[in-house]
Design a protein around this motif. Structure first.
Motif, PDB file in Angstrom:
ATOM      1  N   GLU A 521      -1.041  43.435 -11.623  1.00 17.85           N
ATOM      2  CA  GLU A 521      -1.758  42.309 -12.215  1.00 17.85           C
ATOM      3  C   GLU A 521      -2.161  41.303 -11.140  1.00 17.85           C
ATOM      4  N   ARG A 522      -1.254  41.024 -10.215  1.00 17.87           N
ATOM      5  CA  ARG A 522      -1.545  40.007  -9.196  1.00 17.87           C
ATOM      6  C   ARG A 522      -2.365  40.573  -8.041  1.00 17.87           C
ATOM      7  N   THR A 529      -8.711  31.829 -11.373  1.00 18.76           N
ATOM      8  CA  THR A 529      -8.046  30.645 -11.905  1.00 18.76           C
ATOM      9  C   THR A 529      -9.057  29.510 -11.979  1.00 18.76           C
ATOM     10  N   PRO A 551     -10.425  33.534 -21.429  1.00 17.09           N
ATOM     11  CA  PRO A 551      -9.044  33.295 -21.001  1.00 17.09           C
ATOM     12  C   PRO A 551      -8.226  34.580 -21.061  1.00 17.09           C
ATOM     13  N   GLN A 552      -7.352  34.733 -20.073  1.00 16.99           N
ATOM     14  CA  GLN A 552      -6.447  35.879 -20.048  1.00 16.99           C
ATOM     15  C   GLN A 552      -5.014  35.408 -20.274  1.00 16.99           C
ATOM     16  N   SER A 553      -4.690  34.242 -19.737  1.00 12.89           N
ATOM     17  CA  SER A 553      -3.424  33.545 -19.932  1.00 12.89           C
ATOM     18  C   SER A 553      -3.685  32.117 -19.497  1.00 12.89           C
ATOM     19  N   PRO A 554      -2.810  31.204 -19.796  1.00 13.99           N
ATOM     20  CA  PRO A 554      -3.076  29.800 -19.452  1.00 13.99           C
ATOM     21  C   PRO A 554      -3.447  29.632 -17.969  1.00 13.99           C
ATOM     22  N   TYR A 557      -8.368  33.708 -15.966  1.00 11.24           N
ATOM     23  CA  TYR A 557      -9.529  34.210 -16.695  1.00 11.24           C
ATOM     24  C   TYR A 557      -9.840  35.636 -16.259  1.00 11.24           C
ATOM     25  N   ARG A 558     -10.675  36.259 -17.067  1.00 12.70           N
ATOM     26  CA  ARG A 558     -11.265  37.538 -16.683  1.00 12.70           C
ATOM     27  C   ARG A 558     -12.746  37.502 -17.056  1.00 12.70           C
TER      28      ARG A 558
END
Length: 801
Positions: A521-522, A529, A551-554, A557-558
């Motif tokens: 993921e990273r 961001t 948004p993908q998580s707070p 983004y994707r």
């Protein structure tokens, strides 16, 4: 008949000499003493064709097959040879430009025979190669016995020249006798030159062929100058819309007048797919063999009643590819209706069976046609005109140099008809370099090299042999691709997301062992961001988030899936490509991780802790600059010898970009000339004066701006610096030669002289020279200046005065 082979070869530890027959048989030889290897085999044929190969971690073969005609009724023959290194200067001087053009005069007269036709009629046959032999010279054999003239020139044995430049003679020597001998050359009674060094020695034990390799005569390094120009760029009084094959002899006349010895072209393959200006891209060949119909000269096929009117309509500053092609195809179809195949056509058609049927099927599919005969007719007429032009250039002493594209158009006849040879799951390109900051994605499929090797590289050999009909030298486009190719996934928006193949990627275990807190993921997903979006898009950041991101998580983004037809501003497109490429590793196959090229330039990398950055930086540097040296050397040595040995063309390589350490060594070992570009030095401070002899120097290439764009004022000092280099060849773009004379018409904007900008795809390849070749022939001031420069650099006749 027993054949005993003895080869003088100074081996080092780990090397094995192998005898390779033309039937595919490979026989390891035995070490028989210092600098000597031997083997034997039985032969029942009338001739044997063979070469030698050195095997170690890679295989290095001699360039060309030797041939010995065998006598009838003989029980045994010994063959004494010397291993001929393909990268030696002498081997390079035995290539086609020298043996077939520059030094192929009638100096051998009636003594010139076809290679391999001379049978061993006496007890012994002597062979030697004499590169760069002047036209008036002959080669002789002299020695210490009566059969060899007892060292008296009046009784020397004249040697016959084969069409490959090998000189041969038959003599009778008594058995069990020691002979000392040398080779000599002469141009008359008062001009007799003996080989340098000690006498050669031989002890006669029976029938034998003695091949002494290269004669030991002093030779100044041959140097020549040339001009590079696309065919379509030429302009003549007789042409229509663009340059044509028919224009090349006129260019050759000008080249001969000013002292140039080589004309270098861009690819001339058929590129017709859309019939728009997009097809002007010469490297997107729809066939590895077919010629481009746009280069046909219509008046040689029939009457074009409106020809002068059409000439005026198409006589534009840049080539109008689609209109010119449409006009020519209209008349070609009309002429085809009147064509009656003759014996010459039928013979040509039979000889093209390895490619012509596949090409005509491609054309019929493309054009929804049911008449393959038309396309055969067009190719026949193109061949006749191009072969005629190439022959006229040879007669003028001009070598024609072709261009071998690295890739094939994805819809080409070759890809469609030979799908097993191509990998269409990826696209070929190049990593970022001076030409393109984001790298290049050419859209070509990669090659299935293992399958090509299993077929003995027949497709490559046929391709090279086909080109040798016209060319005596060849430029390998992006020769680095034969070491490793930059492969870009089909769904990648940027060539930055490419990776090298072959390569040794990392596994997750290896990355963790290196101290990296690895997670897909990273490390493998685009790191997007709020801070990244702001850094890339500035004041447009919020708008971009709303339209193109989700948004993908707070805080992360994707990129949204976007319709292909969506119209996006170029600056936004560039920013989105940057986001998509903001990764640290690529994973083209499961658990096979490749560092992203220029990883340290990404915002993702810059967001990592310093300690983690240090680990990744060291890992990435080792991956791109050290880890694959041996692999890429071995890969190239499996592929490039196929190109160098398929024909006798002089081979040059376009070795620009990110150069693996193994490239200079491999190219030198195979006799492939490198490219030295003054404005793109390989190493800091390198100048044309530092160029190796086996190279081509130039101030610019077709992918660069010309001298008029880059150099203010007088261009002569820059050009003189190129000409005075030690390189075998100095080849300038025609635009750069023309820059020597301000009285010649030039475009107002020098940038209009540029042929291609690699970072802009697609590019309209349409540059045309600003004057006709007829006018160029009358430019006496330019001729005078060029002749003085070329002659002063020792390149007028190939060697210093």
């Amino acid at each position: 008949m027993t054949l005993r082979f003895y080869v003088r070869f100074a081996s080092v530890w780990g090397q094995q000499l192998v005898l390779c027959l033309d039937n595919g048989q490979r026989q390891p030889m035995e070490y028989a003493g210092p600098e000597l290897w031997a083997t034997a085999l039985e032969c029942d044929g009338a001739a044997i064709r063979y070469l030698y190969c050195v095997e170690s971690d890679v295989c290095l073969e001699e360039t060309h097959l030797r041939e010995v005609k065998l006598p009838v009724g003989v029980s045994a023959i010994s063959l004494y040879d010397i291993f001929l290194w393909p990268g030696s200067l002498e081997a390079t001087w035995m290539r086609a430009p020298f043996t077939e053009i520059f030094f192929a005069g009638d100096q051998h007269g009636e003594n010139r025979v076809a290679t391999g036709t001379q049978v061993l009629t006496n007890t012994h046959q002597f062979r030697v190669r004499v590169p760069l032999l002047s036209p008036e010279k002959r080669v002789w054999l002299l020695g210490s016995t009566e059969a060899l003239g007892n060292w008296a020139p009046d009784f020397a044995i004249g040697m016959e020249a084969g069409d490959d430049g090998t000189f041969t003679c038959n003599v009778d020597l008594p058995v069990n006798s020691a002979v000392a001998y040398k080779y000599c050359i002469s141009g008359g009674d008062d001009d007799w030159q003996w080989e340098q060094g000690e006498n050669r020695n031989y002890f006669s034990e029976g029938r034998a062929v003695i091949d002494d390799g290269f004669a030991r005569f002093p030779r100044a390094p041959w140097k020549g100058a040339g001009v590079a120009v696309p065919v379509y760029s030429l302009r003549t009084q007789n042409g229509l819309g663009c340059g044509e094959f028919n224009d090349l002899p006129l260019l050759g006349e000008w080249a001969a007048n000013v002292g140039l010895r080589m004309i270098q072209l861009l690819p001339v393959n058929d590129t017709v797919w859309t019939r728009t200006w997009h097809d002007s891209y010469p490297y997107a060949a729809v066939s590895a063999f077919a010629l481009n119909p746009i280069y046909i000269h219509l008046p040689r096929l029939g009457t074009v009643e409106t020809y002068s009117t059409l000439q005026q309509q198409l006589d534009q500053e840049k080539m109008d590819f689609d209109t010119t092609l449409a006009v020519k195809e209209q008349y070609l179809r009309a002429f085809y209706q009147e064509f009656v195949p003759d014996d010459a056509y039928k013979l040509w058609e039979t000889n093209q069976d390895h490619w012509l049927p596949a090409y005509t099927r491609f054309c019929c599919r493309r054009d929804h046609s049911e008449d393959p005969g038309y396309y055969r007719y067009v190719q026949y007429q193109l061949h006749r005109q191009f072969a005629d032009a190439a022959g006229k250039l040879r007669d003028k002493g001009i070598a024609l140099k072709g261009d071998l594209p690295i890739g094939m158009f994805s819809q080409s006849a070759d890809v469609q008809e030979l799908p097993d040879l191509f990998d269409t799951s990826v696209q070929a390109g190049a990593p970022p370099d001076e030409f393109a900051a984001e790298g290049q994605n050419w859209g070509f499929p990669a090659y299935q090299w293992e399958r090509m090797a299993a077929q003995h590289f027949v497709w490559w050999k046929s391709r090279l042999q086909h080109m040798a009909q016209y060319f005596s030298a060849i430029r390998i486009d992006h020769v680095l691709g034969f070491f490793r190719l930059w492969q870009v996934p089909k769904d990648a928006g940027s060539a930055l997301l490419g990776y090298f193949h072959p390569a040794f990627p990392f596994t997750e275990t290896a990355l963790v062992a290196a101290g990296i807190p690895f997670s897909r993921e990273r490390y493998c997903r685009p790191y997007i961001t709020d801070a990244v979006v702001s850094a890339v898009f500035g004041s447009d950041a919020e708008s971009v988030k709303q339209q193109y991101l989700e948004p993908q998580s707070p805080g992360f983004y994707r990129i949204k899936p976007l319709p292909a037809s969506r119209d996006i501003h170029p600056s936004i497109q560039a920013g989105l490509r940057q986001l998509a490429a903001n990764v640290l590793f690529l994973e083209p196959q499961e658990n096979q991780f490749h560092p992203r090229f220029n990883m340290a330039d990404t915002l993702s990398f810059q967001a990592l802790p310093p300690a983690e950055q240090d680990i990744l930086r060291n890992l990435s540097n080792d991956f791109f600059y050290h880890r694959h040296d041996a692999l890429w050397r071995k890969t190239a040595m499996q592929r490039l010898p196929v190109l160098t040995s398929a024909t006798n063309m002089l081979v040059c390589g376009e070795d620009l970009g990110l150069i693996p350490h193994s490239v200079p060594e491999v190219m030198a070992s195979l006799g492939i000339l490198g490219l030295e570009v003054d404005r793109m030095p390989r190493y800091p401070g390198r100048t044309p004066a530092d160029a190796p002899y086996l190279s081509v120097v130039t101030p610019s290439t077709h992918d660069m701006s010309t001298l008029r764009s880059e150099i203010p004022g007088d261009k002569e000092p820059v050009i003189r610096r190129q000409l005075l280099s030690p390189a075998m060849w100095c080849i300038l773009q025609l635009q750069d030669w023309l820059s020597l004379d301000d009285s010649i018409p030039h475009p107002v904007n020098p940038d209009d002289e540029r042929i291609n900008v690699p970072s802009i795809q697609p590019w309209n390849w349409g540059y045309r020279i600003p004057l006709t070749l007829e006018s160029l022939l009358e430019a006496t001031s330019l001729e005078t200046k060029m002749r003085a420069l070329i002659h002063g650099a020792g390149r007028m006749h190939g060697s210093p005065d």
